[in-house]
Design a protein around this motif. Structure first.
Motif, PDB file in Angstrom:
ATOM      1  N   GLN A 100       0.823  -1.208   0.000  1.00 20.10           N
ATOM      2  CA  GLN A 100       0.000   0.000   0.000  1.00 20.10           C
ATOM      3  C   GLN A 100       0.862   1.264   0.000  1.00 20.10           C
ATOM      4  O   GLN A 100       0.412   2.342   0.370  1.00 20.10           O
ATOM      5  CB  GLN A 100      -0.917   0.017   1.235  1.00 20.10           C
ATOM      6  CG  GLN A 100      -1.787  -1.208   1.378  1.00 20.10           C
ATOM      7  CD  GLN A 100      -2.718  -1.404   0.203  1.00 20.10           C
ATOM      8  OE1 GLN A 100      -3.284  -0.442  -0.310  1.00 20.10           O
ATOM      9  NE2 GLN A 100      -2.895  -2.643  -0.225  1.00 20.10           N
TER      10      GLN A 100
ATOM     11  N   TYR B  28       1.949   3.371  -2.122  1.00 15.37           N
ATOM     12  CA  TYR B  28       1.660   4.550  -2.934  1.00 15.37           C
ATOM     13  C   TYR B  28       0.268   5.121  -2.642  1.00 15.37           C
ATOM     14  O   TYR B  28      -0.238   5.944  -3.400  1.00 15.37           O
ATOM     15  CB  TYR B  28       1.804   4.218  -4.415  1.00 15.37           C
ATOM     16  CG  TYR B  28       3.225   3.834  -4.748  1.00 15.37           C
ATOM     17  CD1 TYR B  28       4.261   4.756  -4.629  1.00 15.37           C
ATOM     18  CD2 TYR B  28       3.543   2.541  -5.135  1.00 15.37           C
ATOM     19  CE1 TYR B  28       5.576   4.403  -4.890  1.00 15.37           C
ATOM     20  CE2 TYR B  28       4.850   2.180  -5.408  1.00 15.37           C
ATOM     21  CZ  TYR B  28       5.861   3.117  -5.282  1.00 15.37           C
ATOM     22  OH  TYR B  28       7.161   2.756  -5.540  1.00 15.37           O
ATOM     23  N   LYS B  29      -0.305   4.691  -1.533  1.00 19.19           N
ATOM     24  CA  LYS B  29      -1.594   5.237  -1.105  1.00 19.19           C
ATOM     25  C   LYS B  29      -1.371   6.066   0.150  1.00 19.19           C
ATOM     26  O   LYS B  29      -0.255   6.449   0.469  1.00 19.19           O
ATOM     27  CB  LYS B  29      -2.590   4.098  -0.895  1.00 19.19           C
ATOM     28  CG  LYS B  29      -2.862   3.317  -2.180  1.00 19.19           C
ATOM     29  CD  LYS B  29      -3.855   2.201  -1.977  1.00 19.19           C
ATOM     30  CE  LYS B  29      -4.062   1.427  -3.276  1.00 19.19           C
ATOM     31  NZ  LYS B  29      -4.986   0.283  -3.127  1.00 19.19           N
ATOM     32  N   GLY B  30      -2.447   6.351   0.858  1.00 15.51           N
ATOM     33  CA  GLY B  30      -2.354   7.137   2.079  1.00 15.51           C
ATOM     34  C   GLY B  30      -3.520   6.825   2.974  1.00 15.51           C
ATOM     35  O   GLY B  30      -4.442   6.081   2.586  1.00 15.51           O
TER      36      GLY B  30
ATOM     37  N   HIS C  67      -6.090   8.604   3.988  1.00 12.41           N
ATOM     38  CA  HIS C  67      -7.397   9.043   3.498  1.00 12.41           C
ATOM     39  C   HIS C  67      -7.827   8.225   2.275  1.00 12.41           C
ATOM     40  O   HIS C  67      -9.006   7.879   2.118  1.00 12.41           O
ATOM     41  CB  HIS C  67      -7.359  10.531   3.159  1.00 12.41           C
ATOM     42  CG  HIS C  67      -7.073  11.394   4.340  1.00 12.41           C
ATOM     43  ND1 HIS C  67      -7.953  11.545   5.384  1.00 12.41           N
ATOM     44  CD2 HIS C  67      -5.990  12.159   4.657  1.00 12.41           C
ATOM     45  CE1 HIS C  67      -7.442  12.364   6.287  1.00 12.41           C
ATOM     46  NE2 HIS C  67      -6.243  12.745   5.869  1.00 12.41           N
ATOM     47  N   THR C  68      -6.874   7.906   1.407  1.00 10.44           N
ATOM     48  CA  THR C  68      -7.181   7.110   0.221  1.00 10.44           C
ATOM     49  C   THR C  68      -7.696   5.731   0.611  1.00 10.44           C
ATOM     50  O   THR C  68      -8.703   5.252   0.087  1.00 10.44           O
ATOM     51  CB  THR C  68      -5.921   6.951  -0.656  1.00 10.44           C
ATOM     52  OG1 THR C  68      -5.395   8.240  -0.955  1.00 10.44           O
ATOM     53  CG2 THR C  68      -6.241   6.216  -1.948  1.00 10.44           C
ATOM     54  N   LEU C  69      -6.987   5.091   1.531  1.00  6.34           N
ATOM     55  CA  LEU C  69      -7.395   3.748   1.953  1.00  6.34           C
ATOM     56  C   LEU C  69      -8.719   3.774   2.711  1.00  6.34           C
ATOM     57  O   LEU C  69      -9.566   2.897   2.524  1.00  6.34           O
ATOM     58  CB  LEU C  69      -6.309   3.113   2.829  1.00  6.34           C
ATOM     59  CG  LEU C  69      -5.165   2.419   2.103  1.00  6.34           C
ATOM     60  CD1 LEU C  69      -4.226   1.776   3.107  1.00  6.34           C
ATOM     61  CD2 LEU C  69      -5.687   1.358   1.143  1.00  6.34           C
TER      62      LEU C  69
ATOM     63  N   ALA D  39     -11.132   5.834   2.335  1.00  4.33           N
ATOM     64  CA  ALA D  39     -12.206   6.037   1.355  1.00  4.33           C
ATOM     65  C   ALA D  39     -12.562   4.733   0.647  1.00  4.33           C
ATOM     66  O   ALA D  39     -13.709   4.542   0.218  1.00  4.33           O
ATOM     67  CB  ALA D  39     -11.775   7.084   0.333  1.00  4.33           C
ATOM     68  N   ASP D  40     -11.598   3.829   0.523  1.00  6.01           N
ATOM     69  CA  ASP D  40     -11.818   2.529  -0.112  1.00  6.01           C
ATOM     70  C   ASP D  40     -12.423   1.531   0.866  1.00  6.01           C
ATOM     71  O   ASP D  40     -13.326   0.772   0.533  1.00  6.01           O
ATOM     72  CB  ASP D  40     -10.485   2.008  -0.648  1.00  6.01           C
ATOM     73  CG  ASP D  40     -10.658   0.811  -1.570  1.00  6.01           C
ATOM     74  OD1 ASP D  40     -11.696   0.716  -2.250  1.00  6.01           O
ATOM     75  OD2 ASP D  40      -9.758  -0.047  -1.593  1.00  6.01           O
TER      76      ASP D  40
END
Length: 286
Positions: free
Chosen positions: A12, A14-16, A18-20, A22-23
């Motif tokens: 993970q 290259y994510k963050g 908030h990105t995760l 939201a998923d």
């Protein structure tokens, strides 16, 4: 500080947070809805550590170029071979190892990578991504400073308001070790998804605190532990945690479809939603 803290797994970087989140949050909401409740977004947070694996100053784009010859002896090699063995047992389209253990390391690793590319879990992943996934597990266990930094991310997310920790894959290892080291926290529910915690010879024997007489220590703050696994999950090689951590662990099997280790079908399962609702108790989600 939130009531439900989520902990992600490998790959993970290259994510963050908030990105995760939201998923993950819609999938978690679906599972909780099947259990008859509804979570509030402000009650859920993500303990994110993926950026600690992000290559710094790397000239190329994305994951570094890796091939079979770059796989290190020991945990990296052994992990790939165990994934291969598990995938071959569960999926007819994956060729088995046979006498692969007698081959030289680059040869056996290349065969493992070729076979895993036909599995449902690793479909679409390049060889370097498969290697990089195994490498993150190895680095967590062998690089003590990195291990401490990763654990600190979860420590910072926990508070007196935290009631449930939901941890996927390597995240379940991080959650277990952190909770064992935080006895001052109280009455937590731990929900592990696709966990490799009980995989002996690879993960279980490397845990801190060290298992005693073949049994892992019960994390003191945990009052309830639900472990949820798909029978075809090649990462959760040992589907049941109770034999290794005590019969207070509730082991539950679910069916996630073709992507057995994917966190989203784990989160949408009614069994996961019920475990979270039980952890939140009578003051649970709305």
């Amino acid at each position: 500080m939130t009531r439900v803290v989520l902990v992600h797994g490998i790959a993970q970087q290259y994510k963050g947070a908030h990105t995760l989140l939201a998923d993950w949050f819609p999938a978690l909401s679906d599972g909780i809805a099947l259990a008859g409740a509804r979570p509030a977004r402000e009650d859920v947070s993500m303990a994110f550590y993926g950026d600690l694996f992000r290559p710094a100053g790397h000239r190329g784009l994305g994951v570094p170029e890796l091939e079979a010859a770059d796989v290190e002896e020991g945990l990296e090699r052994d992990l790939l071979l165990r994934w291969w063995e598990a995938a071959a047992r569960e999926e007819s389209q994956v060729a088995g190892p046979d006498a692969a253990a007698r081959l030289r390391t680059p040869d056996v690793v290349q065969r493992a990578l070729n076979a895993l590319s036909h599995s449902s879990f690793f479909a679409g992943l390049s060889e370097r991504l498969m290697i990089y996934s195994a490498r993150q597990v190895r680095r967590y266990f062998t690089e003590l400073q990195l291990r401490a930094l990763i654990q600190e991310r979860l420590v910072q997310a926990l508070s007196a308001q935290t009631e449930v920790v939901v941890a996927h894959s390597l995240g379940s290892v991080i959650a277990y070790e952190v909770l064992c080291a935080q006895p001052e926290l109280q009455d937590l529910t731990l929900v592990t998804l696709g966990s490799p915690l009980a995989v002996r010879g690879l993960v279980f024997d490397r845990l801190v605190p060290e298992p005693t007489a073949g049994h892992g220590r019960w994390p003191a703050p945990v009052k309830r532990w639900a472990n949820i696994a798909d029978r075809g999950d090649v990462v959760a090689l040992a589907k049941e945690l109770a034999p290794s951590f005590g019969d207070r662990v509730t082991d539950v099997l679910v069916h996630n479809g073709a992507r057995a280790h994917d966190v989203r079908p784990y989160l949408t399962a009614r069994e996961t939603g019920q475990a979270v609702v039980d952890g939140l108790g009578t003051s649970g989600a709305g």
